[in-house]
Structures are given as C-alpha cells and as structure tokens.
Design a protein around this motif. Sequence first.
Motif, PDB file in Angstrom:
ATOM      1  N   GLY A 248       0.798  -1.230   0.000  1.00  0.00           N
ATOM      2  CA  GLY A 248       0.000   0.000   0.000  1.00  0.00           C
ATOM      3  C   GLY A 248       0.829   1.278   0.000  1.00  0.00           C
TER       4      GLY A 248
ATOM      5  N   ASP B 145      -5.927   4.033  -6.231  1.00  0.00           N
ATOM      6  CA  ASP B 145      -5.680   2.698  -5.684  1.00  0.00           C
ATOM      7  C   ASP B 145      -6.330   2.613  -4.309  1.00  0.00           C
ATOM      8  OD1 ASP B 145      -4.731   0.361  -4.574  1.00  0.00           O
ATOM      9  OD2 ASP B 145      -2.608   0.812  -4.856  1.00  0.00           O
ATOM     10  N   SER B 146      -7.402   1.843  -4.214  1.00  0.00           N
ATOM     11  CA  SER B 146      -8.147   1.749  -2.954  1.00  0.00           C
ATOM     12  C   SER B 146      -7.347   1.092  -1.846  1.00  0.00           C
ATOM     13  CB  SER B 146      -9.432   0.945  -3.166  1.00  0.00           C
ATOM     14  OG  SER B 146     -10.261   1.578  -4.096  1.00  0.00           O
ATOM     15  N   THR B 147      -6.271   0.402  -2.197  1.00  0.00           N
ATOM     16  CA  THR B 147      -5.467  -0.250  -1.169  1.00  0.00           C
ATOM     17  C   THR B 147      -4.202   0.567  -0.886  1.00  0.00           C
ATOM     18  OG1 THR B 147      -4.298  -1.610  -2.801  1.00  0.00           O
ATOM     19  CG2 THR B 147      -6.280  -2.537  -1.830  1.00  0.00           C
ATOM     20  N   SER B 148      -4.244   1.818  -1.281  1.00  0.00           N
ATOM     21  CA  SER B 148      -3.110   2.709  -1.055  1.00  0.00           C
ATOM     22  C   SER B 148      -3.160   3.235   0.384  1.00  0.00           C
ATOM     23  CB  SER B 148      -3.240   3.854  -2.062  1.00  0.00           C
ATOM     24  OG  SER B 148      -2.283   4.817  -1.868  1.00  0.00           O
ATOM     25  N   LEU B 149      -1.987   3.344   1.031  1.00  0.00           N
ATOM     26  CA  LEU B 149      -1.960   3.783   2.431  1.00  0.00           C
ATOM     27  C   LEU B 149      -2.074   5.300   2.518  1.00  0.00           C
ATOM     28  CD1 LEU B 149       0.907   1.667   4.048  1.00  0.00           C
ATOM     29  CD2 LEU B 149      -1.543   1.524   4.543  1.00  0.00           C
TER      30      LEU B 149
END
Lengths: 493, 98, 479
Positions: free
Chosen positions: A196, A237-241
């Motif tokens: 992420g 990116d939905s899983t990006s931190l």
Amino acid sequence: MKLHENTAVVLSQLLAKKEVSAIEVTQSFLNRIGDLDPLLKAFVTLTPEFALKTAAEVDQKRINGKRLHPLAGVPIAIKDNICTEGIKTTCASRILSNYHPPFDATVVSSLKAIGMPLLGKTNMDEFAMGSSTENSAFFTSRNPWDPERVPGGSSGGSAVAVAAGMAPLALGSDTGGSVRQPASFCGLIGLRPTYGRVSRYGLIAFASSLDQIGPLALTAEDAALLLGAIAGYDRLDSTSLPEDVPDYSKELGAGIKGIRIGLIGENVDQQFDPEVNAAVKRKLTMLEQHGAVTGEVSLPLTDYGLGAYYLIAPSEASSNLGRYDGVRYGYKAESRHLEEMFSNTRGEGFGAEVKRRIMIGTYALSAGYYDAYYLKAMQVRTMIRRNYEKAFQSFDLILGAATPTPAFKIGEKSDDPLQMYLSDVCNINDALAGIPSISVPAGLHSSGLPMGMQISAPPSGEKLLLAAAHFLDGQKRGVPQRPQLEIGEGGSK
Amino acid sequence: MSEDFLKEVEHVSRLARLNLKPDEKEKVAGQLQSILGIAKKIQELDTTGVEPTSHVINLPAILREDVVRSSLPVDQVLLNAPKRNKNYFQVPRITAVE
Amino acid sequence: MDRYETVIGLEIHVELQTASKLFCGCSATFGGEPNSNCCPVCLGLPGSLPVFNRRAIELAATAALALNSEIQGKSRFDRKNYFYPDLPKAYQVSQYDQPLAKGGFLDFRIKNEIRRVNLERVHLEEEAGKLLHAGESILDAEYSLVDYNRAGIPLLEIVTRPDLRSGSEARFFLESLRLLLLYIGVSDCKMEEGSLRCDANISLRPTGSQELGIKTEVKNMNSFKAVEAALEFEAVRQEKILNSGGKVGQETCHWNEETRETIPLRGKEGSSDYRYFPEPDLLPLLLEKSLIRELAASLPELPLQRFQRLQDNYGLAESEAQIFIDNRDLGDFFESAAKTYNNYRNLANWVQGDFLFQVRERGYRLEKTLPDHLVEILVQLDNGEISRPVAKNLLAESLKTGRSPLELIATNNLGRITGRDQLLPLVEQVIAENPGAVDNFRRGKEKAVAFLVGKVMALSSGRADPGELNRLFRDIITK
C-alpha cells in the motif's frame, strides 16, 4: 570513471552542479545498453528517443533555473508489467506482446513529472510468475556476474540493467520476492515496500493482495531517493496507504546503535548454502559490533508460508488473468465460436508457468476446495502476520538470508517448478504479512557470485530498513561491487 | 495418476477457459499434484477460529465523490482491439452449434 | 382446490441513478455512442483498479432502508468469476456472503389486500456491458458486437424469499417495488431500457406441502406483463410435467416474447462454479451508524404510507388514493391544491377527471401547472359564479395559456347568465331562429327542448344554466 558507473546519487549531484547534462548521462547509459544488452538481454523494449527527449527537457529546465527533483535527468529502467502510455507493455507474455496501454501507471506519472528519462522496459518472468526470467515468452536475461546463470526473477531484467550499469535505477515488482531475489542474485539493493506504500495503479496484476512496486538500486541511498519519488497515497488505488511519505534520504546515516535486530532461527536451520548462512552471520556480528542489539528470533510458521503463498497468489492470479480473453486487447486465436476463442487464445497466449498457476488457482477456488485450500491459506496468512507482530515486540528489524543460494544456472530448475518455487522461500512470508523488506548484498560466494541478506521491518518501517542498509553499504571493504564484464564479444557468448 | 484427478484437471481447465493439449494435460496434472503437495502442508495447522486475512491493510474502503470524469477517446478504447467492427469489439458466434 | 401451489422467488436488478459509474468516473447515463463512456477501469485494462462511488453506496443503502433490510455495518465485495464477452475483467465485482443488507420485506397491495414479501438480501454489484447479436437471435448470430458503455454502472440486486404464489402476484410485487424505488429516487426503473430487470425461480409443490419442489429459473422477461405471462406459462408447463408423472428438470428457461412460451436452455453449461473470493482490490465497506441514520431520516414518504395518509387526511376512497400513489406527481398536485381548498373529494374528482384528461390529452407538463388555478375555478363554481361547462372551459384555457382563471373570467366576461331578465333575449332569439324545433315541441316531441337549450348554451358560451333554460322554454312555448 565512466558516467554509467556512477550511482544515482552521484549522477544527481553531477547534474545539479551542471558538470554533466541529462543528455550526456542518458546517452552514456544508452551506449552501455548498446554494448551489453545484446549479451545480457535485460530489455524487452528500448525507448531511446523518449529518454533523450525527457533528458533534453530537463536540461532546458535546469538552464532556465527551474527547481528540479534530485532525480531529474537520472535515467531509469522499468519492468514491463508497469503500464507506460503508448509504450508497449507486454508482461513478457505472448498474450500482451503487442499491447499499448492508453494510460500511465501512477508511478510512471510520478517519474515523468520528475523528469527521469525512461530507457526502456525490462524483461521478466511472464506476468511476474517465476524466479529466473526463464518464463519470459521472449528470452532469458543473463546474470552480469556470470551470463550462464539466471539473474533471478521475476524482475530479472531490471536487476540486470542496474547491475551491469545499463541503468542507474530500475523499478521492479515484488509479489513473493520478485524484487529482492533478483537483487540478491545480482548484488543489488532491492526493496519491497509496505503493502500500500506505492500505488499499484497501472501495475499489471499478478496477485493483487501481494503485489508491490519496489526499487532496485546500487546503494541504499539510491533506493531511498527512488522510493521517495514513487511512494505515497494514490486516490486511484483503494489499497493505497493514506500516510505521509517521510523523507527517506534524511537521517540515512543515523546508524544502527541500539537497534534491536533478530536473526531468523528457522531460516538458518534450513538446507541453505552454508556460505550464505555464514555471510549472514558475519553481517549480524558486524552490526552488533557497531552497537546493534542482536538476538535470535523465531518465526515458527516460516515453513507454512510457501504453502499458503502458492495457494493465495495463484488463486488471485487465476482471477486477475481471466481478462486476457481475446476480446478487448492482446492475442486472439482463430476459432469457430466463443468458448473455443477463449480457450485457444488463453491456451496459446500463456506460457507453461502461467497456465500452471491459473490451474492451481482455479482449482483452489473451485467449489468443494475453497475451504480446504483458499480459506485455510488466508487463515495461515493471519497466523503468519501474528508471528511477525510478536517478533516485532522484541526486535526492530528481522534478518535472514535473501536467497538460499547464489544465482543458479540457466536451465537448472526450469523443468522443476517446485525447486524454482523454493528459491523464493526467504521472501514469501514478508510478502504475506505485507511488511517492508529489503535485500542487501552480503558479500561474494566462493563461486564469485554475490549473496544477499534480507532485512524486514514492521509496516511503514522503510526508513529504518534503509538506514540499516546504508550502514552496511558503508562497511563494504575490498569487495567488488560490480560484475567484471568483458565487452566487445558482439553480444554472443 | 488417477483417472479421477485427470478428469478434475480437465474440468478445471474448462472452468479457466484454458485449452491444454493432451500431452500438456498429463504434465500439468502431475505438476499440479506435487504443488498441491506443498500447499497441503498447511492442513497440519489448526486454524480453528482464526480470521482469514484477505487484505493486510486494516482500513475501511475509501469512497470517491460521484463526479463524472472524461472517458477515453473511442479510438483509444479500441486501440488494442484484436477484432474491431466500427466502434464495437467483435466476438465470434456465441453458441457452438453450427 | 388446486392440486399444486406455485412458489416463486424473484431476483431483481436495478441500475442506480448515479452520475458516474460504480468504480470509475465514466458517465453512467444510458445510451451514447458505442464504447464512448469507457476508461481503463471499466474496460478492465491491465493495471486498472476500482474505487467506490460514494453516491452509489448511499443509494444502495437508501434502497435497503426503504425495503426494511438490515444494513450491515461492515460488508465485503467479492469477485464472481466467469467468462463472457460483456464482462471486461472476466469477473464481476459483487457481494457474496457479506452483503450490504440482509433480510427485509416489502408490503404491497393486491386486490385490496396487503401482502408481504420477505427479502433474502440487498447488495451492490457492477453492471456488465451489452452484446448486440448480428442476426435474429443469439443462437444464429454469426458474430456479436460488444459495447462497454454500460459496464460498471452500479447495480442493486434484491433477492426475495420464495413468497410469491402466482405470476400476477409477482407482477404486482414488481410494480410496487418499482414504485417504491421511484419514490426514493434511486433508479429510473425502466424495464424497456433494462434499468430494472427481473429473473424468477419458480417451482410447484402439492398444495399444503411445506417442502420446495424442483425449481427452474426463468430469464429474459422484459416487461411487467412478460413476467406475469412467463410465470403463468411456466407454472402450467411444470404442472403438465408433474401431472404426467414426470420430473421438472432444474434448468434455466428463456421467455420468448414472440412465441409466448418459456424454453428450457438444455445442455448449456452445467452447474456454474463462480469461484467467489474476496475482492483484493477493494477494502471492506464500513457504513457508519450516523450515515445510516442520516439516510433513514431523509427517506421520503413511501407509497404505502402515503396511501394510508391520503385516506386518513382527505377522506379519499382507496381507488382514489391508489391513483395518486401510482401517479406521484398528480398526488403532489392534489395535496398542494388541498392546502387552500377543503372539499377534498370534489378536488380529487376534478384532479383525476378533467384536469388529468386535459394534461394527458394536451401533453402538458404536470410540474408546470398551478394548483392555485384549479382551486380558483372550483371556488368560483362552488360560489355559483360560473357554470360547470364554463369551469371546464376555464380549466382548459388556463392550462393552455397559464393565465389565472379569475383573470380570464373578468376579461372574457364569463360570469353566469341567470334570471329570466338576462336569459329572455337569448331564448327569444333561439325560438325565432328555430321555428321547426318549436313546432316539434308543441307536437309533443320532448327532445326538441334539449335542442333549443343547446342552442342557447352555445350562444352564451355555456354561461347559462341548462335547467333554468329548460324551464324557461317550456314556460314560453306552452303558454
């Protein structure tokens, strides 16, 4: 010293002081590619015009006194599973052999914004599935330390490019070791960031819950610069931190005093090359002598990681690769009707390893097996994460071998998928846990090949990883850092 | 190798729309069995009550606002089409019956 | 008593009315040039990733609330894997075992009774693209064309329990569901455009039995009428099989609108294996209690609530209330007019009668009409200021011109003509101009009076009172 022999940081300084132009730097690497790539086969696609155009723009900006990123004008090679608008992106697969993405991956946009000339797209195992680049549909890349040996994989082309001085920096992707393992085989720094930390948008998916883009570099300093350039939250990116990016280059020299470092007990006990184990121990001792607090750490589930990984990754892959059906892009087989088109397109378009993984994944997800395989693997993944959480209560960093052996010979394992899978055994658990992990050179094997050591940190611990790697960079004495390559054999060895 | 497993391999390859040639099928079946061998090792572990990890990030999904952004130009959409018909993608007949 | 009982459960898909698609910024509007509303995400290009549309989630949650379905604080999205050309990624992002909302019910009126259909679940998923077949049908098309404009539009799936007992019940239920969804504004629910679709599971069981029989799935029903006809047909088809001692095959049937029959699709792909697993590209969806409360508070009055209230507040008959429920705007018009006019039944009569007739006949837009104008007319009529025919003309004129009826009365001199003194000149004129009719009446032809009255009505533009004229004519002619 020739321009192409410099690290990215040195190039950056030379450029900033206007001692060299970005055009000169870029041209120097293009020349090197011209000399060596016919032999080493790191690149699938070369983009010299585009690189020089970017370099010229950077030079112009510098003349105009514009503020520039330290990496402006420093060229880069990019793994061929990262989308580049209008530039062929093949994943080293027949099925995408003529695919031109209409968009840039987020990391590519970042590099373009900085002004890093793109030298080309690098070879890899097809769809990042493999550990040697032997699964490339096009050709096998060669290890610059010994062209009879594999460079590792799947980001083998990127590793070769940097190790041979054909690029000062490269991007790879790491799903279960694909940055760290080739870094180890080629004597480089290879960093897998926290899951992420770097946007996956535009990275062609292998296993979505595991894939991360990471830098391959000559030094920790270089890796830190590149990581800083590509890390950060991405709304695509939905899983990006959603975390701020620290300045990875700052405080790199903080040292390792008081840092608690644990050596993985389980790793050392395995059937690893004794020289590798000894090299890792030597490094640990060195760290201890410079103030680190060392000890042994137990990660009892290490052995189970491989099983979980070879269920989770293929399962996700079987789904991610469904889209290559001959309708919207890519290779299409001739056929009489739809189902035949799907089956033939995929049967002819994918290579053996990709097919294997699709088969495993489809099997593991299919009715009747889901609970026993996929669900179980996800539970084991939880247990492995807890293993690490517990270990990081006592240690700041965890250390072990990056690969069980130095680079193996081309063809040595290509007929035995299991043996090939085992070459990633050191790298898989970090990937399952989603934690950052770095591969650093650990000296030369008696065979003359580089060996690698791996250091892992808790989530978002890249800074500490890089500081430790930087410390080790500074301790190298009398060890050749680069392969000694004879040039001029006309590319045929 | 058992007939049953070969049948299963055939079924899976059909599910995956992956045409395997007869010799390939045997080979893949063998490899699949040995790979499942390492995968089976995890069966040794007691996972009773353990939550599965499908994401390593413990955060909720982010939501974007409902705003229309420009789409790709149609020529870009169809740029890589293996078989284009006007502004459509074309596929062969859907049913197998001739 | 029937030998068998029909058991039907429905699976309804509704396209949500968002501006952009579920996972990307492409326009979600219907139509458009083929493949013009597409981007890397909805085309499933390698490397693209989905990001949730907040509005889609809110609309889905709103629908769930209106359907009394229990919204889950945490829900998950899964991949449903299968190959078809309209499915760009070869998987549909859907929800499997942790849907957005569980349970629920919809009460609806059928034949003056309230029926309840319980729901299994309500969940959100993405729409697929559209296939055009080059030929008569999918079966004989040499090739097909794919348009991905629709791919990625947010789709709400509502699954009922097997609570319906006939095709007509299914149709009533669907129509009520559509109305509900229209009221809460989540979808335009156009079956002909495919923004509302319905598949059905139908089985028969011996009357009195609690066990479910073997079901078939009926697809391709493209209108409410088709749903009713297809299910009635399928029930009969199954009954014939059972009566002849046969077994119903668990299969999918297509409703053929041309031949008016359900056709089993035999031999097409055995039981499907969708290999569901959690979508790794999307983190779990968490819905805060506060958001759910907010959405619940902003729910409008639902059809059945309004139905009750219209009867309670205005004393309307069920049939009258029903018309206002089915025609929501008309109901709004009525209620707006009722604020200043309290003979509600009379108002309802006018609104559902002359007013609605005019609006439909002339194609006026309801939202542009003014309830005050109708009230003005009715007040004048009640006060005896204008005649009924004039009232009707006034309504037509005011709808056409948008001018106030009071103003029209004043400028066009439309007040009633009453009393012998005012009417006599008109009556005498008509007698003089129609000697034949007058003779006829004298010879005892009663109908002749009506003719003469009509003449005066025409002369007076309807401002005279026919009853009064009738008396006057008799008075004068028979004297």
